[in-house]
Design an enzyme around this catalytic site. Structure first.
Site, PDB file in Angstrom:
ATOM      1  N   ARG A  17     127.229-159.519 -17.756  1.00  0.00           N
ATOM      2  CA  ARG A  17     126.428-158.357 -18.152  1.00  0.00           C
ATOM      3  C   ARG A  17     125.253-158.157 -17.206  1.00  0.00           C
ATOM      4  NH1 ARG A  17     126.467-159.783 -22.746  1.00  0.00           N
ATOM      5  NH2 ARG A  17     128.353-158.713 -23.383  1.00  0.00           N
ATOM      6  N   ASP A  53     131.551-152.489 -23.182  1.00  0.00           N
ATOM      7  CA  ASP A  53     132.619-153.185 -23.888  1.00  0.00           C
ATOM      8  C   ASP A  53     132.894-154.443 -23.083  1.00  0.00           C
ATOM      9  OD1 ASP A  53     134.302-153.105 -26.239  1.00  0.00           O
ATOM     10  OD2 ASP A  53     135.960-153.202 -24.828  1.00  0.00           O
ATOM     11  N   SER A  54     133.002-155.548 -23.783  1.00  0.00           N
ATOM     12  CA  SER A  54     133.103-156.822 -23.084  1.00  0.00           C
ATOM     13  C   SER A  54     134.008-157.755 -23.862  1.00  0.00           C
ATOM     14  CB  SER A  54     131.709-157.439 -22.950  1.00  0.00           C
ATOM     15  OG  SER A  54     131.077-157.488 -24.210  1.00  0.00           O
ATOM     16  N   LYS A  90     121.557-168.559 -17.793  1.00  0.00           N
ATOM     17  CA  LYS A  90     122.782-167.769 -18.008  1.00  0.00           C
ATOM     18  C   LYS A  90     122.820-166.560 -17.067  1.00  0.00           C
ATOM     19  CE  LYS A  90     125.649-165.342 -21.365  1.00  0.00           C
ATOM     20  NZ  LYS A  90     125.824-164.631 -22.625  1.00  0.00           N
ATOM     21  N   TYR A 113     131.091-166.265 -27.839  1.00  0.00           N
ATOM     22  CA  TYR A 113     131.859-167.406 -27.327  1.00  0.00           C
ATOM     23  C   TYR A 113     131.054-168.323 -26.399  1.00  0.00           C
ATOM     24  CZ  TYR A 113     135.865-164.862 -29.167  1.00  0.00           C
ATOM     25  OH  TYR A 113     136.748-164.214 -30.005  1.00  0.00           O
ATOM     26  N   ASN A 165     125.640-152.688 -31.725  1.00  0.00           N
ATOM     27  CA  ASN A 165     125.265-153.299 -33.004  1.00  0.00           C
ATOM     28  C   ASN A 165     125.219-154.807 -32.887  1.00  0.00           C
ATOM     29  OD1 ASN A 165     124.994-151.047 -34.929  1.00  0.00           O
ATOM     30  ND2 ASN A 165     127.086-150.604 -34.265  1.00  0.00           N
ATOM     31  N   GLY A 198     122.862-160.032 -30.127  1.00  0.00           N
ATOM     32  CA  GLY A 198     122.854-160.919 -28.958  1.00  0.00           C
ATOM     33  C   GLY A 198     122.910-160.134 -27.662  1.00  0.00           C
TER      34      GLY A 198
HETATM   35  P1  ITT Z   1     129.164-153.361 -30.003  1.00  0.00           P
HETATM   36  O1  ITT Z   1     130.548-152.735 -29.905  1.00  0.00           O
HETATM   37  O2  ITT Z   1     128.324-152.757 -31.094  1.00  0.00           O
HETATM   38  O3  ITT Z   1     128.446-153.421 -28.687  1.00  0.00           O
HETATM   39  P2  ITT Z   1     130.633-155.853 -30.359  1.00  0.00           P
HETATM   40  O4  ITT Z   1     130.206-157.275 -30.586  1.00  0.00           O
HETATM   41  O5  ITT Z   1     131.728-155.312 -31.235  1.00  0.00           O
HETATM   42  O6  ITT Z   1     129.326-154.923 -30.458  1.00  0.00           O
HETATM   43  P3  ITT Z   1     132.414-155.653 -28.105  1.00  0.00           P
HETATM   44  O7  ITT Z   1     133.374-154.749 -28.806  1.00  0.00           O
HETATM   45  O8  ITT Z   1     132.082-155.354 -26.673  1.00  0.00           O
HETATM   46  O9  ITT Z   1     131.003-155.691 -28.863  1.00  0.00           O
HETATM   47  O10 ITT Z   1     132.931-157.145 -28.261  1.00  0.00           O
HETATM   48  C1  ITT Z   1     132.595-158.089 -27.328  1.00  0.00           C
HETATM   49  C2  ITT Z   1     132.796-159.473 -27.900  1.00  0.00           C
HETATM   50  O11 ITT Z   1     133.060-160.345 -26.782  1.00  0.00           O
HETATM   51  C3  ITT Z   1     131.528-159.976 -28.541  1.00  0.00           C
HETATM   52  O12 ITT Z   1     131.493-159.740 -29.918  1.00  0.00           O
HETATM   53  C4  ITT Z   1     131.599-161.469 -28.212  1.00  0.00           C
HETATM   54  O13 ITT Z   1     132.427-162.116 -29.130  1.00  0.00           O
HETATM   55  C5  ITT Z   1     132.297-161.506 -26.866  1.00  0.00           C
HETATM   56  N1  ITT Z   1     131.300-161.534 -25.773  1.00  0.00           N
HETATM   57  C6  ITT Z   1     130.933-160.510 -24.955  1.00  0.00           C
HETATM   58  N2  ITT Z   1     129.985-160.898 -24.091  1.00  0.00           N
HETATM   59  C7  ITT Z   1     129.737-162.187 -24.368  1.00  0.00           C
HETATM   60  C8  ITT Z   1     128.841-163.151 -23.835  1.00  0.00           C
HETATM   61  O14 ITT Z   1     127.987-162.873 -22.867  1.00  0.00           O
HETATM   62  N3  ITT Z   1     128.874-164.373 -24.366  1.00  0.00           N
HETATM   63  C9  ITT Z   1     129.714-164.693 -25.371  1.00  0.00           C
HETATM   64  N4  ITT Z   1     130.568-163.841 -25.941  1.00  0.00           N
HETATM   65  C10 ITT Z   1     130.581-162.599 -25.449  1.00  0.00           C
END
Ligand code: ITT
Length: 193
Positions: free
Chosen positions: A178, A69-70, A172, A151, A9, A12
């Site tokens: 990713r 998940d990130s 990037k 971030y 969802n 970005g």
């Molecule tokens: P989905 O679960 O629907 O994929 P989400 O935003 O909740 O969306 P996550 O639970 O994986 O996804 O949360 C990861 C967060 O980490 C994300 O919202 C960003 O704040 C941060 N993040 C992850 N990858 C990033 C990136 O490449 N650059 C900056 N922030 C990032």
């Protein structure tokens, strides 16, 4: 052309996936008429939460699915916010940047890394495979740029003299966690298909 559902969802993230996976026919959650409720991410690691999301959306849509998940892990904060990165910001990154810099006040070590675990899930046979990616760098003292996602304006990767919020997606991608994980996924798909 192989069809894949990108189950996120986060717009970005979706944009980045579209850039990384140009040779696939990608579906987003918005391609489904019915609204799909979000799963509860109650895992204790990136790998667990990534699997929870991929399995849930694969079964909800019957599509070969990719979910990730990130998060941002800060070494001086014992890896926080980590799997709670999205909840730490709660949609307000300006406030999250202030909170993070406050927590880092007086600490010399500002090293941090983005971590991602990507899961490819096949709902026909419940077979899945996971791919990792990591990008090391540091937390800046102030937000720089408005590009990227989450971030990005507060993070500068090793080897780049600016924040992810200031550089192009192409730039990037040379460092991105990713992108590293999706490259492994693309190689894997090439081998099995
Ligand atoms: P989905 O679960 O629907 O994929 P989400 O935003 O909740 O969306 P996550 O639970 O994986 O996804 O949360 C990861 C967060 O980490 C994300 O919202 C960003 O704040 C941060 N993040 C992850 N990858 C990033 C990136 O490449 N650059 C900056 N922030 C990032």
């Amino acid at each position: 052309m192989q069809q894949l559902l990108i189950a996120t969802n986060n717009q970005g993230k979706l944009k980045e996936f579209r850039d990384h996976l140009r040779e696939f026919y990608l579906l987003g959650l918005c391609n489904f008429d019915k609204e799909i409720e979000e799963p509860i991410e109650n895992g204790v690691s990136f790998a667990e939460n990534s699997l929870i999301k991929a399995k849930y959306y694969a079964h909800a849509t019957s599509c070969l699915t990719i979910a990730d998940d990130s998060g941002l892990c800060v070494n001086a904060l014992d890896g926080r916010p980590g799997i709670f990165s999205s909840r730490y910001a709660n949609g307000d990154y300006k406030q999250a940047f202030q909170k993070l810099n406050k927590e880092l006040e007086g600490k010399e070590d500002r090293s941090a890394y983005f971590q991602v675990v990507l899961t490819l899930y096949n709902p026909q046979n419940d077979i899945y495979k996971q791919f990792n990616g990591r990008c090391d760098g540091k937390i800046l003292y102030q937000s720089c740029g408005t590009g990227g996602l989450g971030y990005d304006p507060l993070f500068s990767p090793h080897g780049l003299d600016m924040s992810f919020g200031e550089c192009s997606l192409e730039e990037k991608n040379k460092y991105d966690h990713r992108k590293k994980a999706t490259d492994k996924l693309v190689k894997y798909l090439g081998e099995i298909m």
